[in-house]
Design an enzyme around this catalytic site. Structure first.
Site, PDB file in Angstrom:
ATOM      1  N   SER A  16       0.840  -1.211   0.000  1.00 26.02           N
ATOM      2  CA  SER A  16       0.000   0.000   0.000  1.00 26.02           C
ATOM      3  C   SER A  16       0.873   1.260   0.000  1.00 26.02           C
ATOM      4  O   SER A  16       0.493   2.279  -0.582  1.00 26.02           O
ATOM      5  CB  SER A  16      -0.973   0.004   1.182  1.00 26.02           C
ATOM      6  OG  SER A  16      -0.294   0.186   2.398  1.00 26.02           O
ATOM      7  N   HIS A 110       8.746   3.366   9.205  1.00 29.60           N
ATOM      8  CA  HIS A 110       8.547   2.464  10.342  1.00 29.60           C
ATOM      9  C   HIS A 110       7.249   2.854  11.053  1.00 29.60           C
ATOM     10  O   HIS A 110       7.009   4.043  11.290  1.00 29.60           O
ATOM     11  CB  HIS A 110       9.727   2.561  11.312  1.00 29.60           C
ATOM     12  CG  HIS A 110       9.579   1.650  12.490  1.00 29.60           C
ATOM     13  ND1 HIS A 110       9.774   0.282  12.388  1.00 29.60           N
ATOM     14  CD2 HIS A 110       9.212   1.889  13.759  1.00 29.60           C
ATOM     15  CE1 HIS A 110       9.535  -0.271  13.574  1.00 29.60           C
ATOM     16  NE2 HIS A 110       9.201   0.684  14.421  1.00 29.60           N
ATOM     17  N   LEU A 145      19.173  -0.854  13.715  1.00 29.83           N
ATOM     18  CA  LEU A 145      17.801  -1.199  13.322  1.00 29.83           C
ATOM     19  C   LEU A 145      16.811  -0.100  13.740  1.00 29.83           C
ATOM     20  O   LEU A 145      16.704   0.217  14.924  1.00 29.83           O
ATOM     21  CB  LEU A 145      17.387  -2.533  13.963  1.00 29.83           C
ATOM     22  CG  LEU A 145      15.977  -3.021  13.614  1.00 29.83           C
ATOM     23  CD1 LEU A 145      15.878  -3.408  12.152  1.00 29.83           C
ATOM     24  CD2 LEU A 145      15.575  -4.169  14.518  1.00 29.83           C
ATOM     25  N   ASP A 146      16.131   0.457  12.770  1.00 32.51           N
ATOM     26  CA  ASP A 146      15.145   1.534  12.982  1.00 32.51           C
ATOM     27  C   ASP A 146      15.756   2.716  13.736  1.00 32.51           C
ATOM     28  O   ASP A 146      15.055   3.468  14.414  1.00 32.51           O
ATOM     29  CB  ASP A 146      13.911   1.004  13.749  1.00 32.51           C
ATOM     30  CG  ASP A 146      13.212  -0.122  13.002  1.00 32.51           C
ATOM     31  OD1 ASP A 146      13.195  -0.082  11.758  1.00 32.51           O
ATOM     32  OD2 ASP A 146      12.696  -1.044  13.658  1.00 32.51           O
ATOM     33  N   GLN A 172      -1.508   3.489   8.759  1.00 32.83           N
ATOM     34  CA  GLN A 172      -1.186   3.355   7.324  1.00 32.83           C
ATOM     35  C   GLN A 172      -1.735   4.527   6.520  1.00 32.83           C
ATOM     36  O   GLN A 172      -1.081   5.005   5.590  1.00 32.83           O
ATOM     37  CB  GLN A 172      -1.714   2.033   6.782  1.00 32.83           C
ATOM     38  CG  GLN A 172      -0.848   0.858   7.245  1.00 32.83           C
ATOM     39  CD  GLN A 172      -0.555  -0.128   6.147  1.00 32.83           C
ATOM     40  OE1 GLN A 172      -1.410  -0.423   5.320  1.00 32.83           O
ATOM     41  NE2 GLN A 172       0.649  -0.676   6.147  1.00 32.83           N
ATOM     42  N   GLU A 175       0.783   7.037   6.890  1.00 29.38           N
ATOM     43  CA  GLU A 175       1.994   6.688   6.125  1.00 29.38           C
ATOM     44  C   GLU A 175       1.846   7.087   4.666  1.00 29.38           C
ATOM     45  O   GLU A 175       2.800   7.534   4.029  1.00 29.38           O
ATOM     46  CB  GLU A 175       2.254   5.182   6.210  1.00 29.38           C
ATOM     47  CG  GLU A 175       2.710   4.706   7.573  1.00 29.38           C
ATOM     48  CD  GLU A 175       3.059   3.221   7.579  1.00 29.38           C
ATOM     49  OE1 GLU A 175       2.604   2.490   6.671  1.00 29.38           O
ATOM     50  OE2 GLU A 175       3.798   2.804   8.479  1.00 29.38           O
TER      51      GLU A 175
HETATM   52  C1  GAR Z   1       3.938  -0.413   6.744  1.00 28.89           C
HETATM   53  O1  GAR Z   1       2.998  -0.124   7.753  1.00 28.89           O
HETATM   54  C2  GAR Z   1       5.331  -0.098   7.212  1.00 28.89           C
HETATM   55  O2  GAR Z   1       5.389   0.944   8.136  1.00 28.89           O
HETATM   56  C3  GAR Z   1       5.748  -1.404   7.838  1.00 28.89           C
HETATM   57  O3  GAR Z   1       5.209  -2.385   7.010  1.00 28.89           O
HETATM   58  C4  GAR Z   1       3.984  -1.912   6.477  1.00 28.89           C
HETATM   59  C5  GAR Z   1       3.958  -2.233   5.005  1.00 28.89           C
HETATM   60  O4  GAR Z   1       2.680  -2.028   4.477  1.00 28.89           O
HETATM   61  N1  GAR Z   1       7.167  -1.491   7.908  1.00 28.89           N
HETATM   62  C6  GAR Z   1       7.815  -2.083   8.909  1.00 28.89           C
HETATM   63  O5  GAR Z   1       7.245  -2.626   9.833  1.00 28.89           O
HETATM   64  C7  GAR Z   1       9.318  -2.049   8.786  1.00 28.89           C
HETATM   65  N2  GAR Z   1       9.925  -2.365  10.031  1.00 28.89           N
HETATM   66  P1  GAR Z   1       2.439  -2.012   2.920  1.00 28.89           P
HETATM   67  O6  GAR Z   1       3.063  -3.291   2.345  1.00 28.89           O
HETATM   68  O7  GAR Z   1       0.950  -2.012   2.750  1.00 28.89           O
HETATM   69  O8  GAR Z   1       3.081  -0.800   2.374  1.00 28.89           O
END
Ligand code: GAR
Length: 224
Positions: A16, A110, A145-146, A172, A175
């Protein structure tokens, strides 16, 4: 027209964030050259193909160790000649040589307000702690890490009755506004990595930009 910043996206899942980045690319000054995943079944690969973006899977099991996998990953990325490499839900830890190769042009998103909650299961940990707010952070990637220099954050409230699912959906949504904004800053030459710090508009970022404080085209009314 000015040339667009070529971007490579690494993902492991739904994609996404890739979708949000791809949707914003025409106005963001960048173009997504390709998507690479460690998981052949990642839905994000299919989303990329539907948009006409080259999509490749490199399953780690096909390589003897992490170093070999990361070397193959780097070769695939380099073939795209990206100016920026974007981790968008890439769930494997990257080796120090890989991180060094892309130092200063490797971003991650993150799902927490770093430095709070590095690592996994951030939404569950926020709920268990009873925090009133949560969010996401975009940062430069380092070996920690992060832990690389944070660039920008988007915050969301934690609401009564939230579950991991409702809270993660809210994060999300944030994000999907945050990541395209930051990639747009990089594409515009406003964001850089120097001396181990994140710089925006020629100044060291002492604290991450809070997305609410910006007009999202990047005019930041930020903490200095
Ligand atoms: C996102 O929420 C991102 O922040 C997280 O994975 C998800 C991916 O969603 N990333 C982590 O946890 C990295 N440590 P998406 O595939 O729908 O973009």
């Amino acid at each position: 027209m000015a040339s667009r910043l070529p971007v490579a996206v690494l993902l492991s899942g739904r994609g996404s964030n890739f979708e949000a980045l791809a949707a914003a690319a025409p106005t963001g000054g960048y173009e997504i050259r390709g998507v690479v995943s460690d998981r052949p079944a990642a839905a994000g690969l299919e989303r990329a193909r539907e948009r006409g973006v080259a999509a490749h899977a490199l399953p780690p099991g096909h390589y003897p160790d992490r170093a070999a996998h990361d070397a193959a990953l780097a070769a695939r990325i380099d073939a795209l000649e990206p100016g920026l490499v974007v981790l968008a839900g890439y769930m494997r830890i990257l080796s120090p040589p890989f991180v060094a190769r892309y130092a200063g042009r490797l971003l991650n998103i993150h799902p927490s307000l770093l430095p709070k909650y590095p690592g996994l299961h951030t939404h569950r940990r926020v709920l268990e702690a009873g925090d009133p707010e949560h969010g996401a952070t975009v940062h430069f990637v380092t070996d920690q890490l992060d832990g690389g220099p944070p660039i920008a954050q988007a915050r969301v409230p934690v609401l009564a009755g939230d579950t991991v699912e409702t809270l993660s959906a809210r994060v999300q949504g944030a994000e999907h506004r945050l990541y395209p904004a930051v990639v747009g800053w990089f594409a515009a030459g406003r964001l850089a990595w120097r001396d181990g710090c994140a710089w925006l508009d020629g100044r060291v970022l002492q604290a991450p930009v809070q997305l609410e404080d910006t007009d999202e085209s990047g005019g930041a009314d930020r903490a200095s």
